[in-house]
Design a protein around this motif. Structure first.
Motif: not given
Lengths: 1120, 472
Positions: A72-94
Motif C-alpha cells: 500500500s505504501d506504493l500507492f502514490p507512485a502507482v496511481v500516477k501511472n493510471v493514465a499510462c499509454k501502455n495497456i498492460e501497465v494500465k491494466k496492472l495499475v487498475y
C-alpha cells in the motif's frame, strides 16, 4: 512467462538484500525492512519514463499482492501511472487501484478524472472498462459520480456498456445502500433491455439489490424466457433461479389435481416410509381439494413457456445451468414432466467430485419426493471403491431412497459388497442403510436382520457396533417378532468374541427378556460362569441383564443375580463395582432401600422409544434445490425463500406487452435459422432444395414449440420472442436498432453494398430471371430480415447470400403464385426444362464435401405444417414473383398425390394432382390443386387446357393457364383453384390436348377443405366450448403401435387434414385447428391419448358432415 | 437467524487449536473474539444484514502442504485467516479428496475444489448456488491449464501476473464476466517461450493490443479475424467404459460415456455440420454452447460455428439399453489364509470383446489390504510396483498379446499375527483401444459452409477404460 522474468529479476535485484522472495513463508507476513528497501527501487522504476521499467515494477507489485503482501505504501507512485499509454501497465495499475483504493481514499480520488474521461470515449470497450474500474473503487465519496456514470451507461447505445452498467449496480449498492431507490430505477430500465448480453447481468443486479420487487419482472417475463437460451451460461443460472421464484408467486400449482388422483395409488404401491409424506400430502390434499373442485387446472401459457424454454438447457455443458433447470422443474413442473431432469442429473455424476457431491445432495432430496424419477438410473449410483468417502455416503443415501420391493434384492446384494469395504466409515453408513431398507420394506426385514446378525461376528468393532445399533432399532419397531432373532443372537454369544457385540446382545436379551423367558436366564447363567474373563463393557451389560431378569423373573434368577453382583462387587474396575452397588440398592428390597426401589421396574424396563430411521434429506426440499442453503440445510445469508404456490393465480395480464405489427412478426418467424446460410450460389440452390426440410425442422423440433411461439406473439409478446425462436444461434442485436445509430450506419453501408452485389450477381450468372425491380423489392424485405440476421456483421459475403436465400425461401413458400405467373409469362416448358437441367449440372458441380445426399431423403416425409400458416400471413406482403426454382415442386412430393389421368388412358400423357395446401391467391375461397403433367409419349403435346367444367351448384373453378407445349419426356406443373363449397363433391372437367380430350374428375379428401388457423390454448377451449352437442363428434380408437408418440400423431393428423397444431398444456393431448376454406367454419380436432395406445378423437365443427367425414379420415390415418 | 450453541463453538476452537500446524496464526481466533464480541461471531450472516453482493468474494490457492500461495480479492479484502476453517476441515478429512466442498464459517462460506493437488478455495458471503461457484472454479483451472499447459503451483507462481490478469477478466465484482477461452486469449495472450523472449527484448507485452471484440460478437465463443494457412479440423471421438465387474466375472453395471473433442483451425467464420451414421445411439448429450440445439433435436445433426482451437464439442452417454462390450476379462485368485502370514496373488488378463483391435496401454492397479507388508510377484509381461506405504500395487502391462496372456503371480507377505483381511482388493484397469469407438458410433460426414476453401478434416476414434473396476 513474462511474470517469471519478473520473478527472476526480482531475485536478481534482491540479491543485494539477500532475501529471495520464494524463501518467505507466505503466512509469516514477510520482513518489512527488506520490503521497504525494495519498494524504493520500485518507486524509481515507476517514476521512470520507460514503459518497460514501469511494467516490470507493476508486475512485481502485482506478484506481491498475489502473495498477500502489503504494497500500500506504493500507492502514490502507482496511481500516477493510471493514465499510462501502455495497456498492460494500465491494466496492472487498475488491479492495484481496485485493491488499495479503499485504504487510500484521498489519493485514489486523483485517478477519478481519468476514468471520467474514459466514460466519454468513443470506443465502447474503453467506456465499459472505465466504468468497470470506476465502480470497483470502493470510495464512498465518489458515490454520486458512480451513480451518474451508471445512469448514463444504462442508456448507452452499446449493449456491452449497458452490461457493464448492470454489473456496476451491485457494486454501488454494497458501497452505499442508500442509493437503492435510484438503482432500482436503473434496474427497471435495464430489465427492459432486449439483448442477451445484458439480460444475465441485470437479473443478477436485480437479485442483489431488490429481489423482493417481483413486480419489475412481469413485463419482462416473456422476454426473459425467450432470450434465455442465448444468454451466457452464468447469466442463465441467475435468471433461471429468479424465474423459479417468480413462477411460484404467479402461477398455480400444476400438481394440485394430480395429488388428488394419484396419491392414492402411490400410497399402496410404495412401502411404509412414505407414511409421513403421505400424511403431509393428505394435508395438502385437504387444502387443495376444494380448490380443485372449483375448477380444473389449466396451466398458464406463461408457465408452460418457462418450462419449455428451459428444457433445452438440460443439455448444457455447465453443471450449474443443468442444476438450475433441474430445480426449476422440480419446483414448478407437473409431476409427470419432472422425470426429464433425472437423465441430465445422472450425467453430472460423471463430472468432478465436487460437482458430484452437490448433485448427489440434491438427488438425495429429490429421490425422497419423487422416487420413480431416478429408479431407472439405479445402477448409476453404485459405488466404486475409488469414490471419496463423502461421495460414497451420498450415493448410499440415494440407493436407500430408491429401494423398493422390486429392486431391494439387487440393492442388498450391492450392500453386501460394500460391507466388506476397507473404508470403515462407509461400512458403518452401509449398515445404517440396510437398517433403513429393512424398516421401509417389510418383505426384506427378516433377510436384513439375518444379514445384520451375521455382521455381529465381524472383526471390526465399528461394524459390530453399528450392526447392533441397527438391529436394536429394528427390533424396537416390531416387538412381537423379536423372540426368534433374540434367540438366535443368544446362541451367538457362544461364538462371538468381540466384546462390543457380546455387550450389545446382552443388552437386547435384557431389554426383551420377557419375550425369551426361557433363554434369558440360561444366558445369564453362562455369563455368570465366564464373568471374570469378560471385558468391562460386557460385564456391565451382564449386570444390567441380571438386574432386568431379577425384576421380571426373580424366582429363577435371584441367586444368579446375587452371584453376579457379588462378583462385580470385587471387580478391579470401579465402574463395575459402582454399578453393582447401585443396582443392588435399587432392586434388592431391603429395609433401608428408599422410595426409588419401588420404581425399579419402571426405571429398567421403561419402554424405550423406537428410534426413527429416516433420511437426513427428508423435507430438505423446503429449501430451493441447488441452493447453498439446501446443501447446508440451514438458511444462508441472502437466501430468498421459495414462496408457496398462490391459492389463486394472480392476474396473468400483467405480463402482457403491447402487440407488434403482424408484419414484423411474420418476418421474424420466417427468418431462416442461420445454418441455412451458405456462400456459394450452388449451395444456395441446394439449400433451396432442402428448404421445406428446414421450415419443418423448426416445426419438428417440437410441434408444440412452433405452435406455441405463435400463440405467444398472438397473446401479446413482443417481436423479440419470435426472433429468438428462429434459431438458437440467432441474436437479438437487431432488436435494439433504434438506439444504435453507430452500428446501424455500418449496417446501412453494408446493405448498400449488398444491393450492388445482388444486382450484379443475377446479371453475371445470367441464370436468374429476376428483374432488378424485383430485386429491389426483395431487398426491402431483406433489410427487414437483416435485423434478425445474426451474422450480418461478421461476414458480408455470406450474409448477402444468405439473406437472399432467406427471401428465396420465403418466396418459395408462396411458390404457387410465382409458378402461376411464371407459367403465364413464359412458354411453360422452357423454364422447366432449363431448371431441371441446371439442377443436374449443379449437382455434379457441387463439391462433394459440401453436398449432402443424406439430406434429400429427409426432405420427403416432411409436411410443411408450419409454413402453411406463414403463407397465409405472407399473403399480405407483396412478394416478388421471383425465380421459379425446381425446389418449388418439392413440397408436393411430401404431399399425397392422386392420379388424374393414367398414362395409358392418356395415350402417353399422365397427370397427377395434389393439394398443395398453399392459399390460392386469385381467390381465397378456392383450394389450390397443383397438377403435374408428364409427357411419356414420343411426340410432344400441345395446348394443354381444360374445358367443359361440370360442377355442383355453388362450386367454382379457376382454370389453370394453358400449357402451350409439353415436349416428349418432359414434365410441367400448373395450379388450378377449385371452390368446393365445403363439400367433397367431385369437380368434373375435360382435359384437352391439341388432339384429344379426356374426362377427368378431382375429388378432395375432406381434410383438404380446410386451412389451418392459429389459436391459443385458451381460444381453443373457448371455441370448443361453443361447439358442443351436435357439433361434437367423439370416437374412441386404438393407436397404431408406431403412432404412439406425440410427434407421429401430429404428423399423421396434419397429413390427413390441413390443420395446425394448437399449443396444449398437457402432453397427453394434441389439438388442432383450422377453418373450412369456403365458409370459414371452425374445425377443431383433439386427440387425447391414454395408456396402452388407447385414444380418443374429438372433432368439433359446426358443419356436421365435414366433422363426421373428418373423424373418419383422421381415424384411418391414426390407426393405419 | 441461526446460532451455534456457544459451547460447541468453543470446543471447535479448542479443536482447531490442537489440530493446527504450529506455524499458523492460531491467535487470530482470539483476536477476533475479543474484537468483535462473541455475539457477532456466533451468527451466520443474517439475511437482513446489509447487502451481501459479490458472488465470489475472494479466492485462495492452497497447496498440498497447506500454504496459501496466491490470493485474489474482488471486493474488500477478506483476511486469509478465514482459511483456518478450511485447514481444520482438511485435518479432519482422512484423504485430501474428502474435504467437504462447502464449509460454513461464522461469516463466510468456503467453497473449494481440489485439482492437481491444489485447493482452489472461494470465499463467498451469501446465498449462491454452490455448483455455480464449483463450476466456475473448475473453469478457472481449465483456463490455467489451457494457458500454461499444466496447472501446478510452480506454473502459477511463474505466471503470477498472467494469472492475476486472467482472474481480473474472468470475474467482475465476483460475477463471471469472460470465461470463454477464445475471448480471454484475445485479451491476454498465453505465454509462449517465443513470446517471452520477444517481450524481454522489445519490452512489448502479452496483453492484447487491440480491444477484444469477442465480447461484442454474436458468437462469443469465436474470436473474429481468424486466419490459417492450413485449414484443418480434427475430431477425436473418445469413449470411456465405466463398469463394475463382480467376482464371478459378470457385469454389474456398464455404461459408455463419450466425448468428441475438436481441434478446429479454420479461417474466417466456418459453419460446420457433423452427422453420425447412427445418432440414435446417443442417449444423453451435452453440448458446447456453439451447437444449435434445435437442429440436433430435429435432425440429429450437429451444426455449429466452432470456437477457434481446442474445445469439447459434445459429451454423450450411450443408452443403457445397449449392451456394452467389455474389452478385457480378468482371471483372479487372491487369497489370504487365516492364521498364515502368506497370501496368494494370481492375476491373468485376456482380451474379450475387442472387435479384433489390440488392447494397449493396459495398467492394472489395486489397493491391497493394509495388512500386506510386501508382495513377491512375477509378471509375465510388463513391470509391477508395490508401494509398501500406500499399499498400492500397480502393474504396467502394456499391450495384451492374445496368444500369450499376461499374468502376474506370486505371494504376498502379511503382517505377522494380523488377522485375515475382510475384503479382497478391487482391481482397477486402464486400457486403450485405438481406432474404435466401442459403442459403434461413427461419424458420417463433416461439411463446411460459409467459407470457400477446402479444409483438411480428420476423425480419430479411441476407446478407453473409464472407471473400470473388477471386484474380487
Amino acid at each position: 512467462m513474462s511474470a517469471s522474468s519478473a520473478f527472476n529479476e526480482e531475485k536478481g535485484g534482491s540479491s543485494s538484500v539477500g532475501e529471495p522472495e520464494y524463501g518467505h513463508d507466505p503466512a509469516s507476513g514477510g520482513i518489512f525492512s527488506s520490503d521497504y528497501k525494495r519498494h524504493d527501487d520500485l518507486k524509481e522504476m515507476l517514476d521512470s519514463n520507460k514503459d518497460s521499467l514501469k511494467l516490470e515494477a507493476m508486475k512485481r507489485i502485482v506478484a506481491m499482492i498475489a502473495r498477500g503482501k502489503n504494497a500500500s505504501d506504493l500507492f502514490p507512485a502507482v496511481v500516477k501511472n493510471v493514465a499510462c499509454k501502455n495497456i498492460e501497465v494500465k491494466k496492472l495499475v487498475y488491479v492495484y487501484l481496485v485493491r488499495y483504493a479503499e485504504e487510500q481514499q484521498d489519493l485514489a480520488l486523483l485517478s477519478i478524472s481519468t476514468f471520467q474521461r474514459g466514460l466519454k470515449d468513443p470506443n465502447q470497450l474503453i467506456r465499459a472498462s472505465a466504468l468497470r474500474v470506476l465502480s470497483s473503487i470502493r470510495v464512498t465519496i465518489i458515490v454520486p459520480i458512480m451513480m451518474l456514470a451508471i445512469k448514463e451507461a444504462a442508456s448507452d447505445m452499446s449493449p456491452y456498456v449497458r452490461k457493464t452498467a448492470a454489473h456496476a449496480i451491485p457494486k454501488l449498492y454494497s458501497l452505499d445502500p442508500e442509493q437503492k431507490d435510484q438503482l432500482i430505477e436503473v434496474i427497471e430500465k435495464l430489465l427492459a433491455d432486449k439483448t442477451t448480453l445484458v439480460a444475465g447481468s441485470v437479473v443478477m443486479a436485480f437479485e442483489e439489490v431488490c429481489p423482493e420487487r417481483i413486480d419489475l419482472i412481469h413485463k419482462n417475463y416473456r422476454k426473459l424466457c425467450n432470450l434465455l437460451i442465448d444468454v451466457e451460461e452464468w447469466g442463465q443460472v441467475v435468471i433461471i433461479n429468479m424465474l423459479t421464484r417468480y413462477a411460484r408467486t404467479q402461477f398455480l400449482n400444476p400438481n394440485m389435481n394430480e395429488s388428488l388422483l394419484e396419491e392414492g395409488s402411490d400410497k399402496t404401491f410404495y412401502g411404509s416410509d412414505e407414511d409421513e409424506d403421505e400424511e403431509e400430502e393428505e394435508k395438502e390434499k385437504k387444502a387443495e381439494a376444494p380448490m380443485a373442485k372449483r375448477k380444473p387446472y389449466v396451466m398458464d401459457p406463461d408457465h408452460r413457456l418457462l418450462l419449455r424454454n428451459t428444457k433445452p438447457l438440460l443439455q448444457s455443458r455447465n453443471a450449474a445451468v443443468v442444476m438450475a433447470v433441474a430445480q426449476l422443474y422440480f419446483h414448478l413442473a407437473p409431476k409427470v414432466e419432472v422425470g426429464v431432469i433425472a437423465k441430465a442429473l445422472v450425467r453430472l455424476l460423471r463430472s468432478h467430485s465436487e460437482v458430484q457431491y452437490v448433485v448427489l445432495q440434491n438427488v438425495a432430496t429429490m429421490s425422497i419426493k419423487r422416487r420413480g424419477m431416478f429408479e431407472p438410473y439405479l445402477k448409476s449410483f453404485y459405488i466404486r471403491s475409488t469414490d471419496p468417502t463423502q461421495i460414497k455416503v451420498l450415493k448410499l443415501e440415494v440407493l436407500t431412497n430408491l429401494a423398493n420391493e422390486t429392486n431391494i434384492s439387487t440393492i442388498l446384494r450391492e450392500f453386501q459388497t460394500y460391507i466388506k469395504s476397507m473404508d470403515k466409515d462407509f461400512v458403518a453408513a452401509t449398515i445404517q442403510a440396510i437398517g433403513r431398507c429393512a424398516t421401509n420394506i417389510g418383505e426384506v426385514r427378516d433377510t436384513c436382520l439375518n444379514g445384520l446378525v451375521q455382521l455381529l461376528s465381524n472383526r471390526d468393532e465399528l461394524v459390530v457396533a453399528e450392526s447392533v445399533v441397527v438391529i436394536k432399532k429394528l427390533l424396537q419397531m416390531q416387538p412381537e417378532k423379536h423372540s426368534d432373532i433374540i434367540k438366535h443372537m443368544a446362541k451367538l454369544t457362544d461364538n462371538i468374541q468381540v466384546p462390543m457385540a457380546r455387550a450389545s446382545i446382552l443388552w437386547l436379551i435384557g431389554e426383551y427378556c420377557e419375550h425369551v423367558p426361557k433363554i434369558a436366564p440360561d444366558v445369564l447363567r453362562k455369563m455368570a460362569k465366564s464373568f471374570t474373563n469378560e471385558e468391562d463393557i460386557v460385564k456391565l451389560q451382564i449386570i444390567n441383564l441380571a438386574a432386568k431378569l431379577y425384576l421380571t423373573n426373580s424366582k429363577q434368577t435371584k441367586l444368579l443375580t446375587q452371584y453376579v453382583l457379588n462378583l462385580a462387587k470385587y471387580d478391579q474396575n470401579y465402574d463395575i463395582r459402582d454399578r453393582a452397588r447401585f443396582i443392588r440398592q435399587l432392586i434388592v428390597p431391603t429395609e433401608k432401600s428408599g422410595a426409588l426401589s419401588k420404581y425399579a421396574k419402571k426405571l429398567f424396563l421403561a419402554l424405550k422409544p423406537a428410534p426413527v430411521l429416516e433420511s437426513p434429506f427428508k423435507d430438505r426440499d423446503h429449501f430451493q434445490l441447488g441452493s447453498l442453503s439446501h446443501l447446508l440445510n440451514a438458511k444462508a445469508g441472502g437466501y430468498q425463500e421459495l414462496p408457496d404456490w398462490p391459492e389463486a393465480a394472480p392476474d396473468p395480464s400483467v405480463r402482457n406487452v403491447e402487440v407488434f405489427a403482424l408484419l414484423e412478426r411474420v418476418t421474424t418467424l420466417t427468418s431462416v435459422p442461420e445454418w441455412t446460410k451458405c456462400s456459394s450460389r450452388e449451395k444456395r440452390k441446394e439449400k433451396r432444395v432442402e428448404k421445406p426440410f428446414y421450415s419443418d425442422s423448426e416445426g419438428e423440433s417440437g410441434p408444440t414449440e412452433s405452435a406455441d411461439s405463435e400463440s405467444d406473439s398472438a397473446s401479446g409478446s413482443e417481436m423479440g420472442s419470435g426472433l429468438e425462436e428462429s434459431g438458437s444461434g440467432s441474436e437479438s442485436e437487431g432488436s435494439e436498432e433504434g438506439s444504435e445509430s453507430e452500428e446501424e450506419e455500418e449496417e446501412d453501408e453494408k446493405d448498400k453494398k449488398k444491393i450492388k452485389k445482388d444486382l450484379k450477381k443475377p446479371v453475371k450468372e445470367s441464370e436468374s430471371e429476376q428483374s432488378s425491380e424485383e430485386e429491389e423489392r426483395k431487398h426491402q424485405r431483406k433489410s427487414d430480415q437483416q435485423k434478425s440476421d445474426s451474422e450480418s456483421e461478421s461476414d458480408e459475403e455470406s450474409d448477402s447470400e444468405s439473406s437472399q436465400s432467406e427471401s428465396d425461401d420465403s418466396d418459395s413458400e408462396a411458390d404457387v403464385k410465382k409458378k402461376k405467373k411464371a407459367a403465364e409469362s413464359k412458354p411453360p416448358p422452357k423454364p422447366v426444362k432449363k431448371d431441371t437441367k441446371k439442377e443436374k449440372k449443379e449437382m455434379s458441380l457441387l463439391d462433394l464435401d459440401d453436398f449432402e445426399p443424406a439430406a434429400s431423403p429427409q426432405v420427403t416425409p416432411v409436411n410443411s405444417f408450419l409454413s402453411n400458416s406463414l403463407v397465409t400471413d405472407l399473403e399480405g406482403l407483396s412478394l416478388s414473383d421471383a425465380v421459379l426454382s425446381p425446389a418449388n415442386i418439392s413440397p408436393c412430393s411430401a404431399l399425397k398425390s392422386y392420379e388424374l389421368l393414367h398414362r395409358i388412358r392418356g395415350e402417353g400423357l399422365s397427370v397427377e394432382y395434389c393439394f398443395s395446401r398453399q392459399p390460392f391467391s386469385p381467390d381465397g375461397n378456392m383450394v389450390a390443386v397443383q397438377m403435374q403433367f408428364t409427357n411419356n409419349a414420343t411426340s410432344e403435346a400441345k395446348n394443354l387446357h381444360m374445358e367443359d367444367v361440370k360442377l355442383q351448384s355453388g362450386m367454382r373453378v379457376k382454370e389453370f393457364p394453358e400449357i402451350e407445349l409439353l415436349p416428349a419426356g418432359e414434365t410441367a406443373t400448373a395450379v388450378m383453384g377449385i371452390d368446393f363449397c365445403d363439400s367433397t363433391q367431385a369437380a368434373n372437367f375435360q382435359l384437352c390436348t391439341h388432339t384429344r380430350k379426356f374426362f377427368v374428375s378431382i375429388q378432395p379428401p375432406v381434410g383438404e377443405l380446410m386451412r389451418p388457423v392459429f389459436l391459443t390454448e385458451n381460444e381453443f377451449k373457448k371455441e370448443q366450448g361453443q361447439l358442443m352437442g351436435m357439433n361434437e363428434i367423439t370416437e374412441k380408437l386404438t393407436l397404431d403401435a408406431k403412432c404412439r408418440n406425440e410427434h407421429t400423431i401430429v404428423q399423421r393428423v396434419t397429413t390427413a387434414a390441413n390443420l395446425s397444431r394448437v399449443p396444449c398444456g398437457s402432453d397427453k393431448e394434441c389439438r388442432f385447428a383450422g377453418r373450412t376454406v369456403t365458409s370459414g367454419s371452425l374445425v377443431l380436432a383433439t386427440v387425447a391419448t391414454k395408456e396402452g395406445g388407447a385414444a380418443q378423437l374429438t372433432v368439433n365443427c359446426e358443419k356436421m358432415v365435414i366433422g363426421t367425414m373428418l373423424v373418419k379420415d383422421v381415424l384411418l390415418a391414426l390407426t393405419q | 437467524m441461526l446460532m451455534f450453541p456457544s459451547d460447541s463453538l468453543i470446543t471447535s476452537f479448542v479443536y482447531s487449536m490442537s489440530a493446527l500446524p504450529p506455524f499458523k496464526p492460531v491467535t487470530s481466533y482470539w483476536f477476533r473474539l475479543s474484537q468483535n464480541g462473541q455475539n457477532e461471531l456466533l451468527c451466520f450472516p443474517s439475511p437482513a444484514s446489509p447487502p451481501p453482493a459479490a458472488m465470489i468474494h475472494s479466492l485462495f490457492l492452497i497447496n498440498a502442504s497447506g500454504d496459501i500461495f496466491l490470493e485474489k480479492h474482488w471486493k474488500s479484502v477478506v483476511s486469509r485467516s478465514v482459511c483456518d476453517y478450511f485447514f481444520e476441515a482438511q485435518e479432519r478429512a482422512s484423504e485430501p479428496e474428502n474435504v467437504p466442498p462447502v464449509i460454513p464459517t461464522p461469516h463466510h462460506y468456503l467453497i473449494s475444489v481440489l485439482r492437481h493437488r491444489i485447493y482452489f478455495v472461494a470465499v463467498i458471503q451469501s446465498e449462491v448456488p454452490p455448483l455455480f461457484v464449483i463450476e466456475f472454479l473448475h473453469r478457472v483451472v481449465d483456463t490455467f491449464q489451457d494457458y500454461f499447459g499444466v496447472c501446478t503451483e510452480a506454473a502459477i507462481k511463474d505466471n503470477v501476473v498472467v494469472v492475476y490478469e486472467l482472474l481480473e477478466e474472468m470475474l467482475d465484482n465476483g460475477f463471471p464476466l469472460a470465461t470463454e477461452s477464445n475471448i480471454l486469449k484475445e485479451l491476454i495472450k498465453p505465454p509462449t517461450i517465443l513470446r517471452t523472449m520477444v517481450n524481454t527484448i522489445t519490452g512489448s507485452t502479452n496483453v492484447g493490443e487491440q480491444l477484444p471484440t469477442g465480447q461484442l460478437s454474436v458468437v462469443p465463443w469465436r474470436r473474429t479475424g481468424v486466419k490459417y494457412t492450413n485449414n484443418e479440423a480434427y475430431f477425436d471421438v473418445v469413449e470411456e467404459i465405466d463398469a463394475i465387474i463382480d467376482k464371478s466375472g459378470s457385469t454389474i453395471t456398464a455404461e459408455i460415456q463419450g466425448v468428441i473433442d475438436a481441434c478446429v483451425k479454420l479461417t474466417g467464420m466456418p459453419d460446420l455440420t457433423l452427422s453420425f451414421m447412427n445418432p440414435r445411439l446417443l442417449d444423453d448429450v451435452s453440448f458446447h454452447p456453439c451447437v444449435r440445439f434445435k437442429r440436433w433435436e430435429a435432425e440429429r445433426i450437429l451444426s455449429f460455428i466452432p470456437p477457434d482451437g481446442n474445445f469439447r464439442l459434445l459429451s454423450y452417454h450411450v443408452s443403457s439399453q445397449n449392451l456394452v462390450a467389455i474389452p478385457v476379462y480378468v482371471k483372479h485368485n487372491i487369497t489370504f489364509r487365516e492364521g498364515s502370514s502368506q497370501g496368494r496373488f494370481d492375476l491373468t488378463l485376456g482380451p474379450k470383446q475387442t472387435m479384433g483391435k489390440a488392447v494397449e496401454a493396459v495398467l492394472v492397479s489395486s489397493q491391497l489390504p493394509r495388512g500386506v507388508l510386501n508382495a513377491n510377484l512375477n509378471a509375465s509381461q510388463g513391470t509391477y510396483t508395490f508401494d509398501p506405504v500406500t499399499k498400492m500395487l500397480t502393474w504396467d502391462v502394456g499391450k495384451i498379446n492374445p496368444q500369450k496372456l499376461p499374468s502376474l503371480k506370486g505371494s504376498m507377505n502379511l503382517q505377522a499375527g494380523a488377522s485375515k483381511p475382510d475384503e479382497n482388493p478391487t482391481i482397477n484397469i486402464q486400457l486403450k483401444i485405438q481406432q474404435m469407438a466401442i459403442s459403434g458410433l461413427k461419424v458420417n460426414r463433416l461439411d463446411m459452409y460459409g467459407e470457400k476453401y477446402k479444409p483438411f478434416k480428420g476423425i480419430k476414434y479411441m476407446t478407453k477404460a473409464g472407471k473400470f473396476q473388477v471386484r474380487t
